[in-house]
Design a protein around this motif. Structure first.
Motif, PDB file in Angstrom:
ATOM      1  N   TYR A 120     -36.709   0.405  38.253  1.00  0.00           N
ATOM      2  CA  TYR A 120     -35.412   0.113  37.639  1.00  0.00           C
ATOM      3  C   TYR A 120     -35.555  -0.143  36.140  1.00  0.00           C
ATOM      4  O   TYR A 120     -34.808   0.392  35.322  1.00  0.00           O
ATOM      5  N   TRP A 121     -36.534  -0.976  35.791  1.00  0.00           N
ATOM      6  CA  TRP A 121     -36.727  -1.313  34.377  1.00  0.00           C
ATOM      7  C   TRP A 121     -37.151  -0.090  33.575  1.00  0.00           C
ATOM      8  O   TRP A 121     -36.724   0.085  32.421  1.00  0.00           O
ATOM      9  N   ALA A 122     -37.980   0.754  34.156  1.00  0.00           N
ATOM     10  CA  ALA A 122     -38.403   1.976  33.463  1.00  0.00           C
ATOM     11  C   ALA A 122     -37.202   2.864  33.156  1.00  0.00           C
ATOM     12  O   ALA A 122     -37.113   3.459  32.077  1.00  0.00           O
ATOM     13  N   GLY A 123     -36.257   2.949  34.093  1.00  0.00           N
ATOM     14  CA  GLY A 123     -35.068   3.760  33.875  1.00  0.00           C
ATOM     15  C   GLY A 123     -34.192   3.216  32.765  1.00  0.00           C
ATOM     16  O   GLY A 123     -33.742   3.971  31.884  1.00  0.00           O
ATOM     17  N   VAL A 124     -33.939   1.923  32.790  1.00  0.00           N
ATOM     18  CA  VAL A 124     -33.099   1.301  31.750  1.00  0.00           C
ATOM     19  C   VAL A 124     -33.746   1.452  30.382  1.00  0.00           C
ATOM     20  O   VAL A 124     -33.089   1.828  29.397  1.00  0.00           O
ATOM     21  N   CYS A 125     -35.038   1.165  30.302  1.00  0.00           N
ATOM     22  CA  CYS A 125     -35.735   1.241  29.012  1.00  0.00           C
ATOM     23  C   CYS A 125     -35.826   2.675  28.493  1.00  0.00           C
ATOM     24  O   CYS A 125     -35.719   2.917  27.286  1.00  0.00           O
ATOM     25  N   THR A 126     -36.020   3.644  29.389  1.00  0.00           N
ATOM     26  CA  THR A 126     -36.059   5.046  28.967  1.00  0.00           C
ATOM     27  C   THR A 126     -34.719   5.465  28.375  1.00  0.00           C
ATOM     28  O   THR A 126     -34.664   6.194  27.377  1.00  0.00           O
ATOM     29  N   PHE A 127     -33.629   5.000  28.979  1.00  0.00           N
ATOM     30  CA  PHE A 127     -32.306   5.328  28.439  1.00  0.00           C
ATOM     31  C   PHE A 127     -32.123   4.716  27.048  1.00  0.00           C
ATOM     32  O   PHE A 127     -31.538   5.343  26.151  1.00  0.00           O
ATOM     33  N   LEU A 128     -32.639   3.509  26.836  1.00  0.00           N
ATOM     34  CA  LEU A 128     -32.556   2.885  25.514  1.00  0.00           C
ATOM     35  C   LEU A 128     -33.366   3.676  24.491  1.00  0.00           C
ATOM     36  O   LEU A 128     -32.930   3.856  23.344  1.00  0.00           O
ATOM     37  N   VAL A 129     -34.539   4.153  24.886  1.00  0.00           N
ATOM     38  CA  VAL A 129     -35.352   4.963  23.975  1.00  0.00           C
ATOM     39  C   VAL A 129     -34.647   6.283  23.670  1.00  0.00           C
ATOM     40  O   VAL A 129     -34.677   6.765  22.524  1.00  0.00           O
ATOM     41  N   LEU A 130     -34.013   6.863  24.659  1.00  0.00           N
ATOM     42  CA  LEU A 130     -33.223   8.073  24.431  1.00  0.00           C
ATOM     43  C   LEU A 130     -32.145   7.819  23.385  1.00  0.00           C
ATOM     44  O   LEU A 130     -31.923   8.654  22.491  1.00  0.00           O
ATOM     45  N   SER A 131     -31.493   6.680  23.455  1.00  0.00           N
ATOM     46  CA  SER A 131     -30.461   6.331  22.478  1.00  0.00           C
ATOM     47  C   SER A 131     -31.047   6.239  21.076  1.00  0.00           C
ATOM     48  O   SER A 131     -30.447   6.718  20.102  1.00  0.00           O
ATOM     49  N   VAL A 132     -32.231   5.640  20.971  1.00  0.00           N
ATOM     50  CA  VAL A 132     -32.904   5.542  19.675  1.00  0.00           C
ATOM     51  C   VAL A 132     -33.274   6.941  19.170  1.00  0.00           C
ATOM     52  O   VAL A 132     -33.106   7.252  17.980  1.00  0.00           O
ATOM     53  N   ALA A 133     -33.781   7.792  20.059  1.00  0.00           N
ATOM     54  CA  ALA A 133     -34.176   9.147  19.667  1.00  0.00           C
ATOM     55  C   ALA A 133     -32.979   9.947  19.146  1.00  0.00           C
ATOM     56  O   ALA A 133     -33.093  10.692  18.171  1.00  0.00           O
ATOM     57  N   ILE A 134     -31.830   9.785  19.789  1.00  0.00           N
ATOM     58  CA  ILE A 134     -30.630  10.488  19.338  1.00  0.00           C
ATOM     59  C   ILE A 134     -30.170   9.954  17.980  1.00  0.00           C
ATOM     60  O   ILE A 134     -29.830  10.721  17.072  1.00  0.00           O
ATOM     61  N   ALA A 135     -30.202   8.630  17.816  1.00  0.00           N
ATOM     62  CA  ALA A 135     -29.723   8.018  16.583  1.00  0.00           C
ATOM     63  C   ALA A 135     -30.597   8.359  15.383  1.00  0.00           C
ATOM     64  O   ALA A 135     -30.115   8.407  14.242  1.00  0.00           O
ATOM     65  N   THR A 136     -31.888   8.601  15.614  1.00  0.00           N
ATOM     66  CA  THR A 136     -32.827   8.830  14.500  1.00  0.00           C
ATOM     67  C   THR A 136     -33.244  10.293  14.372  1.00  0.00           C
ATOM     68  O   THR A 136     -34.184  10.602  13.639  1.00  0.00           O
ATOM     69  N   ARG A 137     -32.570  11.210  15.053  1.00  0.00           N
ATOM     70  CA  ARG A 137     -33.046  12.594  15.150  1.00  0.00           C
ATOM     71  C   ARG A 137     -33.169  13.279  13.783  1.00  0.00           C
ATOM     72  O   ARG A 137     -34.016  14.147  13.606  1.00  0.00           O
ATOM     73  N   ARG A 138     -32.364  12.887  12.801  1.00  0.00           N
ATOM     74  CA  ARG A 138     -32.447  13.522  11.484  1.00  0.00           C
ATOM     75  C   ARG A 138     -33.744  13.184  10.760  1.00  0.00           C
ATOM     76  O   ARG A 138     -34.120  13.843   9.806  1.00  0.00           O
ATOM     77  N   ARG A 139     -34.418  12.145  11.212  1.00  0.00           N
ATOM     78  CA  ARG A 139     -35.656  11.712  10.568  1.00  0.00           C
ATOM     79  C   ARG A 139     -36.867  12.488  11.055  1.00  0.00           C
ATOM     80  O   ARG A 139     -37.960  12.356  10.473  1.00  0.00           O
ATOM     81  N   TYR A 140     -36.729  13.260  12.139  1.00  0.00           N
ATOM     82  CA  TYR A 140     -37.915  13.936  12.677  1.00  0.00           C
ATOM     83  C   TYR A 140     -37.648  15.363  13.170  1.00  0.00           C
ATOM     84  O   TYR A 140     -38.611  16.086  13.453  1.00  0.00           O
ATOM     85  N   ALA A 141     -36.407  15.773  13.330  1.00  0.00           N
ATOM     86  CA  ALA A 141     -36.129  17.081  13.917  1.00  0.00           C
ATOM     87  C   ALA A 141     -36.690  18.199  13.040  1.00  0.00           C
ATOM     88  O   ALA A 141     -36.344  18.284  11.862  1.00  0.00           O
ATOM     89  N   PRO A 142     -37.557  19.065  13.575  1.00  0.00           N
ATOM     90  CA  PRO A 142     -38.097  20.173  12.783  1.00  0.00           C
ATOM     91  C   PRO A 142     -36.996  21.173  12.434  1.00  0.00           C
ATOM     92  O   PRO A 142     -35.988  21.281  13.149  1.00  0.00           O
ATOM     93  N   ALA A 143     -37.207  21.913  11.367  1.00  0.00           N
ATOM     94  CA  ALA A 143     -36.213  22.900  10.950  1.00  0.00           C
ATOM     95  C   ALA A 143     -36.166  24.080  11.897  1.00  0.00           C
ATOM     96  O   ALA A 143     -35.144  24.755  12.034  1.00  0.00           O
ATOM     97  N   THR A 144     -37.305  24.357  12.603  1.00  0.00           N
ATOM     98  CA  THR A 144     -37.359  25.511  13.508  1.00  0.00           C
ATOM     99  C   THR A 144     -36.659  25.205  14.818  1.00  0.00           C
ATOM    100  O   THR A 144     -36.552  24.066  15.227  1.00  0.00           O
TER     101      THR A 144
END
Length: 393
Positions: free
Chosen positions: A369-393
């Protein structure tokens, strides 16, 4: 076949044999620790000591591979794996098992060096394919490794370590005889600078640091699952190690299909970030759904869906890290990536071990259960910061 393609297949073969050595142990390590009288928390430390040693050693190996070449470091690390597995198989006390796992962790940074070889051999247009091939080879090891483990278990749990050591020795022979040196431009630095400082400074590298942080968090949540998965399957669902091994074979097969067919297909049609977000969404939902009903058929269905898309995560993240790093930094950044995955492997099992109680098997579902909740939080962080790492290709 061009020399580059031939060398890619050689490193994929080495990754495959190396994966066999590793995956033979996955189905039996928990039970092997219990055989020495370790409780669940102490068994989690058995997982963590290996990963903690790997955390410190991997950037050193990556740094040295940038200076002295990929091949020598692969040879040294594989030799360490051979010795460590033979020691673990011959262990007569828990302290010997811990020492063997620590030795294996210290010399276990060869995955990052193998990935650096892929970076040496590919450019931006085909790097995702190279990492997909590497992931597929590792995935194929996940298919055949448990098969060999199942056969070894008929002798004893310790026999699996001997089989693992023998196969690691085969990877060592392949490396010595067939892998050419792929590093053309060696980085000359202070020989006493082993790269440990990059464990901190790497987190602030432009366009790379944020990916290392995301992968560290994802690795922590994933290893909470991997530790709790076995006792949940054995204690809550009432299954045995043989059927657990068969399940690993199914997961490995699906992973191979996704990484050989899925990665090239998806990366040609979608941005890397979108593939990553979809895989993480499925991963987070799967973690939460797994322990809701303690029914074998339900658990198998959810974990199969999980394994199909979750197998995309590491090839995609490794590709983005490689694309965002300079050519002369490939060994360092991929070593850092492997190192932070290692520390996540040290943290996740301990967190899971603190949540469970042998006297209450229901608690084996808590880390999921905790792994699922925490993974969703990390997904939210990844979406919010995507401009900082998304490759141009």
């Amino acid at each position: 076949m061009t020399p580059e393609n031939r060398n890619l297949w050689i490193i994929a073969s080495i990754a495959f044999v190396n994966a066999l050595s590793f995956t033979i142990l996955i189905p039996i390590l928990y039970l092997y620790g219990r055989q020495f009288g370790l409780n669940d928390f102490e068994t989690s430390l058995l997982f963590s000591m290996f990963s903690l040693a790997q955390f410190f050693a991997t950037p050193v190996i990556g740094k040295l591979s940038d200076r002295f070449g990929r091949k020598p470091l692969l040879v040294i690390s594989l030799a360490g794996t051979v010795i460590a597995n033979l020691w673990a198989g011959a262990a007569t006390a828990a302290w010997m098992l811990f020492c063997a796992r620590i030795l294996d962790g210290i010399t276990g940074g060869n995955a990052s060096v193998a990935q650096a070889v892929i970076s040496d051999l590919t450019d931006e247009s085909n790097r995702a394919r190279g990492f997909g091939l590497f992931g597929a080879a590792f995935g194929l090891g996940f298919v055949l490794g448990p098969v060999i483990s199942l056969l070894a278990q008929q002798v004893s749990l310790g026999a699996a370590f001997y089989a693992s050591g023998a196969i690691a020795f085969l990877a060592l022979i392949l490396t010595v005889l067939f892998l050419p040196e792929t590093l053309e431009r060696r980085v000359r630095t202070n020989i006493f600078d082993l790269g440990l400082g990059t464990l901190v400074t790497g987190l602030f590298m432009p366009r790379v640091g944020i990916l290392l942080i995301i992968n560290l968090l994802l690795g922590t949540t994933f290893t909470m699952f991997t530790f709790a998965f076995q006792p949940y399957y054995l204690e809550v669902l009432g299954q045995n190690s043989q059927s657990l091994t068969v399940l690993f074979i199914v997961y490995g097969t699906l992973g191979v299909v996704m990484q050989t067919v899925g990665v090239p297909y998806l990366t040609q049609r979608f941005k890397l970030t979108r593939i990553l977000f979809l895989a993480l969404l499925v991963r987070s939902l799967s973690f939460v759904l797994m322990p809701i009903w303690p029914i074998l058929a339900y658990f198998v269905i959810v974990t199969v869906i999980f394994s199909i898309l979750s197998s995309l995560v590491q090839p995609i993240i490794s590709t983005m890290i490689s694309l965002n790093a300079k050519p002369e930094q490939q060994g360092v950044v991929l070593g850092l990536n492997a190192s932070y995955l290692s520390v996540s492997n040290a943290i996740g099992p301990v967190l899971a071990g603190l949540m469970v109680r042998q006297t209450n098997p229901t608690t084996y579902g808590y880390p999921l259960y905790w792994a699922g909740v925490c993974t969703f939080l990390v997904l939210s962080v990844a979406i919010a910061t995507r401009r900082r790492y998304a490759p141009a290709t």
